[in-house]
Write a protein that holds these residues in place. Structure first.
Motif, PDB file in Angstrom:
ATOM      1  N   SER A  55      -3.623  -1.574   6.963  1.00 20.71           N
ATOM      2  CA  SER A  55      -4.501  -0.411   7.123  1.00 20.71           C
ATOM      3  C   SER A  55      -4.284   0.303   8.452  1.00 20.71           C
ATOM      4  N   GLN A  72      -1.337   2.560   7.928  1.00 20.41           N
ATOM      5  CA  GLN A  72      -1.683   3.685   7.061  1.00 20.41           C
ATOM      6  C   GLN A  72      -2.603   4.682   7.761  1.00 20.41           C
ATOM      7  N   LYS A  73      -3.420   4.205   8.658  1.00 18.19           N
ATOM      8  CA  LYS A  73      -4.381   5.065   9.349  1.00 18.19           C
ATOM      9  C   LYS A  73      -3.684   6.158  10.154  1.00 18.19           C
TER      10      LYS A  73
END
Length: 260
Positions: A176, A179-180
């Motif tokens: 994550s 992806q952030k």
């Protein structure tokens, strides 16, 4: 078909590619119950054919990519763009990178991992990667961030330990925090660009190979107008900077250029 592909997407379809175009679009004709390419071309030019445009560009282009492809580009990104600005980036300075023609997302995720490798708190800073592609289907896969075990093999082990997680069915999920950093969006390079500069780096690799020399020259100029002085432009191994924009860049490596 050649005139349509050039006008809408900048794709240069020489007569030598006739058999390739035929074989790739034949499935679309069959799916639509058509028997003549003339009828298919008529559909593309009609108001009812707008939804078919995305399928055409997906068929005519090849989404071949892998993580950390042309690894020297990521070394240059780390050493010339990120490391010299570490102190100011930690203090909230802005950093913007564009992955133009991002395909399945392996390029922008590689960029994100490069940033996090140098600056672990990058996802909490004013740092963003814009990743765009003309193909909505491949963008959907990119946003999901799911890849096979073979696909993630090129990721360096030190990054894989925190950048990739096990998912169901033996798949690998991009973490994550990686992806952030990335924002995906659909964009046709031949149309208007809703981007705000200045950008610190642009990756546009193995995209311009589909364009003729004139279209390439215009593309390089448009990139130059968005880059900050000292910003980096990375292009594909078989591509070369050309046209008026060439005078505004200096070469800093293999198919890597710095805006003067």
């Amino acid at each position: 078909m050649a005139a349509f592909a050039y006008r809408e997407f900048g794709l240069s379809l020489h007569s030598s590619k006739r058999d390739l175009v035929y074989s790739r679009l034949l499935k679309r004709l069959h799916a639509l119950g058509m028997h003549r390419f003339h009828d298919y071309c008529d559909l593309l030019e009609s108001a009812d054919g707008r939804g078919e445009h995305d399928l055409v560009v997906s068929a005519l282009t090849t989404n071949v990519t892998h993580f950390f492809r042309e690894g020297h580009h990521f070394d240059l990104l780390a050493n010339l763009v990120v490391k010299p600005r570490l102190a100011e980036l930690k203090s909230g300075a802005r950093l913007r990178i564009w992955s133009a023609g991002c395909s399945s997302g392996m390029e922008p995720y590689s960029i994100a991992m490069t940033l996090l490798d140098v600056l672990p708190e990058a996802a909490q800073q004013n740092i963003r990667i814009l990743a765009t592609d003309v193909d909505p289907a491949i963008l959907a896969r990119a946003r999901a961030g799911l890849f096979s075990a073979d696909e993630v093999k090129p990721i360096p082990d030190r990054m894989k330990s925190w950048g990739v997680q096990q998912a169901e069915g033996g798949q690998q999920q991009i973490a994550s925090k990686v992806q952030k950093l990335v924002r995906f969006g659909e964009l046709n390079l031949m149309q208007d660009w809703p981007l705000r500069g200045p950008l610190d780096a642009i990756f546009c690799r193995n995209v311009a190979i589909y364009f003729d020399k004139q279209t390439q020259a215009r593309l390089w100029q448009r990139f130059a107008s968005l880059l900050a002085p000292g910003g980096m432009l990375f292009i594909g191994h078989s591509e070369r900077l050309s046209g008026p924009a060439e005078a505004g860049f200096s070469s800093v490596g293999i198919t890597a250029y710095c805006k003067l």
